[in-house]
Design a protein around this motif. Structure first.
Motif, PDB file in Angstrom:
ATOM      1  N   PHE A  57       0.817  -1.209   0.000  1.00 23.23           N
ATOM      2  CA  PHE A  57       0.000   0.000   0.000  1.00 23.23           C
ATOM      3  C   PHE A  57       0.851   1.260   0.000  1.00 23.23           C
ATOM      4  CE2 PHE A  57      -2.855  -3.158   1.680  1.00 23.23           C
ATOM      5  CZ  PHE A  57      -4.138  -2.731   1.378  1.00 23.23           C
ATOM      6  N   LEU A  58       0.415   2.246  -0.784  1.00 23.22           N
ATOM      7  CA  LEU A  58       0.890   3.620  -0.637  1.00 23.22           C
ATOM      8  C   LEU A  58      -0.303   4.428  -0.161  1.00 23.22           C
ATOM      9  CD1 LEU A  58       2.813   5.998  -0.922  1.00 23.22           C
ATOM     10  CD2 LEU A  58       2.159   6.158  -3.349  1.00 23.22           C
ATOM     11  N   ILE A  59      -0.182   4.991   1.021  1.00 22.59           N
ATOM     12  CA  ILE A  59      -1.294   5.719   1.637  1.00 22.59           C
ATOM     13  C   ILE A  59      -0.931   7.195   1.749  1.00 22.59           C
ATOM     14  CG2 ILE A  59      -2.761   5.930   3.684  1.00 22.59           C
ATOM     15  CD1 ILE A  59      -2.078   2.949   4.250  1.00 22.59           C
ATOM     16  N   ILE A  60      -1.693   8.046   1.081  1.00 21.66           N
ATOM     17  CA  ILE A  60      -1.477   9.492   1.133  1.00 21.66           C
ATOM     18  C   ILE A  60      -2.558  10.114   2.007  1.00 21.66           C
ATOM     19  CG2 ILE A  60      -1.116  11.603  -0.195  1.00 21.66           C
ATOM     20  CD1 ILE A  60       0.837   9.438  -0.964  1.00 21.66           C
ATOM     21  N   ILE A  61      -2.142  10.898   3.002  1.00 21.71           N
ATOM     22  CA  ILE A  61      -3.095  11.510   3.933  1.00 21.71           C
ATOM     23  C   ILE A  61      -2.895  13.024   3.965  1.00 21.71           C
ATOM     24  CG2 ILE A  61      -3.929  11.586   6.309  1.00 21.71           C
ATOM     25  CD1 ILE A  61      -2.805   8.800   6.729  1.00 21.71           C
ATOM     26  N   PRO A  62      -3.738  13.799   3.277  1.00 27.24           N
ATOM     27  CA  PRO A  62      -3.688  15.253   3.405  1.00 27.24           C
ATOM     28  C   PRO A  62      -4.166  15.647   4.808  1.00 27.24           C
ATOM     29  CG  PRO A  62      -4.816  14.594   1.383  1.00 27.24           C
ATOM     30  CD  PRO A  62      -4.713  13.370   2.252  1.00 27.24           C
ATOM     31  N   ALA A  63      -3.488  16.605   5.420  1.00 26.40           N
ATOM     32  CA  ALA A  63      -3.868  17.015   6.777  1.00 26.40           C
ATOM     33  C   ALA A  63      -3.703  18.524   6.942  1.00 26.40           C
ATOM     34  CB  ALA A  63      -3.013  16.288   7.814  1.00 26.40           C
ATOM     35  N   HIS A  64      -4.770  19.180   7.377  1.00 27.69           N
ATOM     36  CA  HIS A  64      -4.709  20.612   7.655  1.00 27.69           C
ATOM     37  C   HIS A  64      -5.325  20.867   9.025  1.00 27.69           C
ATOM     38  CE1 HIS A  64      -4.862  24.947   7.127  1.00 27.69           C
ATOM     39  NE2 HIS A  64      -6.136  24.902   7.492  1.00 27.69           N
ATOM     40  N   ASN A  65      -4.507  21.317   9.954  1.00 30.16           N
ATOM     41  CA  ASN A  65      -4.950  21.615  11.326  1.00 30.16           C
ATOM     42  C   ASN A  65      -5.716  20.442  11.943  1.00 30.16           C
ATOM     43  OD1 ASN A  65      -3.740  24.112  11.160  1.00 30.16           O
ATOM     44  ND2 ASN A  65      -5.636  25.255  10.875  1.00 30.16           N
TER      45      ASN A  65
ATOM     46  N   LYS B  48      -0.521  22.250  15.803  1.00 31.00           N
ATOM     47  CA  LYS B  48       0.606  21.353  16.090  1.00 31.00           C
ATOM     48  C   LYS B  48       0.578  20.077  15.238  1.00 31.00           C
ATOM     49  CE  LYS B  48       1.094  22.987  20.849  1.00 31.00           C
ATOM     50  NZ  LYS B  48       1.073  22.600  22.301  1.00 31.00           N
ATOM     51  N   THR B  49      -0.079  20.145  14.086  1.00 24.45           N
ATOM     52  CA  THR B  49      -0.132  18.976  13.205  1.00 24.45           C
ATOM     53  C   THR B  49       1.259  18.479  12.844  1.00 24.45           C
ATOM     54  OG1 THR B  49      -2.283  19.554  12.259  1.00 24.45           O
ATOM     55  CG2 THR B  49      -0.842  18.172  10.920  1.00 24.45           C
ATOM     56  N   GLN B  50       2.176  19.384  12.541  1.00 19.56           N
ATOM     57  CA  GLN B  50       3.528  18.986  12.153  1.00 19.56           C
ATOM     58  C   GLN B  50       4.231  18.236  13.288  1.00 19.56           C
ATOM     59  OE1 GLN B  50       5.881  22.158  10.531  1.00 19.56           O
ATOM     60  NE2 GLN B  50       7.680  20.861  10.190  1.00 19.56           N
ATOM     61  N   GLU B  51       4.007  18.664  14.528  1.00 18.61           N
ATOM     62  CA  GLU B  51       4.620  17.991  15.676  1.00 18.61           C
ATOM     63  C   GLU B  51       4.044  16.584  15.850  1.00 18.61           C
ATOM     64  OE1 GLU B  51       4.469  20.426  19.199  1.00 18.61           O
ATOM     65  OE2 GLU B  51       4.730  22.262  18.005  1.00 18.61           O
ATOM     66  N   VAL B  52       2.742  16.451  15.603  1.00 20.85           N
ATOM     67  CA  VAL B  52       2.097  15.139  15.684  1.00 20.85           C
ATOM     68  C   VAL B  52       2.718  14.190  14.666  1.00 20.85           C
ATOM     69  CG1 VAL B  52      -0.044  13.866  15.264  1.00 20.85           C
ATOM     70  CG2 VAL B  52      -0.107  16.006  16.572  1.00 20.85           C
ATOM     71  N   ILE B  53       2.857  14.671  13.436  1.00 20.56           N
ATOM     72  CA  ILE B  53       3.420  13.834  12.369  1.00 20.56           C
ATOM     73  C   ILE B  53       4.843  13.403  12.712  1.00 20.56           C
ATOM     74  CG2 ILE B  53       4.074  13.782   9.926  1.00 20.56           C
ATOM     75  CD1 ILE B  53       1.880  15.922   9.446  1.00 20.56           C
ATOM     76  N   LYS B  54       5.623  14.320  13.261  1.00 19.65           N
ATOM     77  CA  LYS B  54       7.033  14.045  13.566  1.00 19.65           C
ATOM     78  C   LYS B  54       7.196  12.883  14.542  1.00 19.65           C
ATOM     79  CE  LYS B  54      11.343  16.466  14.683  1.00 19.65           C
ATOM     80  NZ  LYS B  54      11.882  15.422  15.578  1.00 19.65           N
ATOM     81  N   LYS B  55       6.240  12.729  15.444  1.00 20.10           N
ATOM     82  CA  LYS B  55       6.316  11.630  16.414  1.00 20.10           C
ATOM     83  C   LYS B  55       6.306  10.280  15.709  1.00 20.10           C
ATOM     84  CE  LYS B  55       4.040  14.165  20.176  1.00 20.10           C
ATOM     85  NZ  LYS B  55       2.833  14.226  21.067  1.00 20.10           N
ATOM     86  N   TYR B  56       5.596  10.198  14.608  1.00 17.12           N
ATOM     87  CA  TYR B  56       5.495   8.933  13.868  1.00 17.12           C
ATOM     88  C   TYR B  56       6.676   8.757  12.911  1.00 17.12           C
ATOM     89  CZ  TYR B  56       0.801   8.696  15.778  1.00 17.12           C
ATOM     90  OH  TYR B  56      -0.265   8.649  16.645  1.00 17.12           O
ATOM     91  N   THR B  57       7.054   9.827  12.230  1.00 13.66           N
ATOM     92  CA  THR B  57       8.170   9.709  11.283  1.00 13.66           C
ATOM     93  C   THR B  57       9.486   9.433  12.014  1.00 13.66           C
ATOM     94  OG1 THR B  57       8.465  12.124  11.294  1.00 13.66           O
ATOM     95  CG2 THR B  57       7.074  11.189   9.567  1.00 13.66           C
ATOM     96  N   ASP B  58       9.608   9.888  13.248  1.00 13.59           N
ATOM     97  CA  ASP B  58      10.839   9.663  14.026  1.00 13.59           C
ATOM     98  C   ASP B  58      10.982   8.211  14.467  1.00 13.59           C
ATOM     99  OD1 ASP B  58      11.626  12.255  13.753  1.00 13.59           O
ATOM    100  OD2 ASP B  58      11.119  12.888  15.796  1.00 13.59           O
ATOM    101  N   GLN B  59       9.852   7.532  14.677  1.00 12.19           N
ATOM    102  CA  GLN B  59       9.907   6.188  15.241  1.00 12.19           C
ATOM    103  C   GLN B  59       9.569   5.075  14.255  1.00 12.19           C
ATOM    104  OE1 GLN B  59       5.757   5.304  17.408  1.00 12.19           O
ATOM    105  NE2 GLN B  59       6.742   7.157  18.211  1.00 12.19           N
TER     106      GLN B  59
END
Length: 284
Positions: free
Chosen positions: A3-11, A43-54
């Motif tokens: 799967f390639l899953i694309i998730i647009p996210a705004h606020n 803080k959407t970017q901070e939320v995403i970073k938690k997942y991309t970091d781990q």
């Protein structure tokens, strides 16, 4: 199948963790996720970073803030995410929203459906919303249409239909085009998707204007537009709503606004709508 899953996210700092957690818990582990941070100011970017970091399966890109327009904005963000990946590495292309919760076996069931049915081009479940502490079916009248928040396309189908159109009505245009190409759109009714917030709640466009623009960008001719407008007006028993929709449609037409579908695709869309009209009203 990968799967390639694309998730647009705004606020989406409040909702996005539920979506990403549900994906991280999937029984099917063969996926890559690209979260497109579409100009968020929270803080959407901070939320995403938690997942991309781990988790190396999670990626992200950041876009500049743009106006919120129904349809076009979310597809534009989706396309930006898609362009960062080599589609040759994947079998299934997904456009998911950033405010849904998937059951742990969601991806596996979707993958199995594609494997067992080579003519399936688009697969999804049914949307459920929370009311009075319970998750209930959203209530959309068409249980055979895969809704925008949870699209999963077979890659070959996705490419054949030219991907998603950056326009209002994209999530109906895709279904019409893939059907014309011989693919099937399939809803798996036992596959429930929890929708955290009501869609369209943050749109600034008025309902009548929305419908008028939607029918125009869908490429409908006048007759089919007026029929569809009458249907919407009848739902709320408002003759004035009918004329407001028509006014919006005619305004778009007079301005000759650009359509994201070809002349041939317009013919296909109108023919399918006409066939549905005849089948319902004339039983032919």
């Amino acid at each position: 199948m990968k799967f390639l899953i694309i998730i647009p996210a705004h606020n989406e700092e409040d909702n996005l963790p539920f979506t990403l957690d549900s994906l991280q818990k999937q029984s099917c582990k063969d996926f890559k996720i690209v979260v497109v941070n579409d100009g968020s100011t929270d803080k959407t970017q901070e939320v995403i970073k938690k997942y991309t970091d781990q988790d190396s399966r999670f990626k992200t890109i950041n876009l500049q803030k743009s106006l919120h327009q129904p349809g076009s904005k979310v597809v534009a963000a989706f396309k930006n995410g898609l362009q960062t990946q080599d589609l040759n590495q994947f079998d299934i292309i997904c456009k998911f929203d950033s405010d849904i919760i998937l059951s742990e076996n969601y991806l596996q069931i979707v993958a199995d459906s594609f494997v067992k049915n080579p003519d399936y081009g688009l697969v999804g479940g049914l949307l459920y919303v929370e009311k009075n502490g319970e998750w209930v079916y959203e209530g959309n009248s068409n249980k055979h249409h895969v809704r925008g928040p949870m699209k999963a396309y077979r890659k070959e189908c996705f490419l054949q239909m030219g991907g998603l159109r950056e326009t209002l009505g994209w999530d109906n245009i895709d279904a019409i085009l893939l059907k014309n190409l011989g693919w099937k759109e399939v809803v798996l009714p036992d596959l429930h998707v929890k929708l955290i917030k009501v869609k369209g709640a943050d749109y600034t466009i008025k309902p009548a204007d929305y419908y008028g623009r939607y029918f125009y960008f869908l490429g409908l001719n006048r007759f089919l537009t007026y029929v569809a407008a009458a249907k919407e007006a009848a739902k709320i028993k408002s003759p004035s709503f009918l004329f407001q929709i028509i006014s919006s449609y005619e305004k778009c037409k007079s301005q000759n606004l650009e359509l994201k579908i070809s002349k041939d695709e317009q013919i296909v869309i109108n023919q399918q709508r006409w066939n549905q009209f005849k089948k319902k009203w004339f039983k032919i």
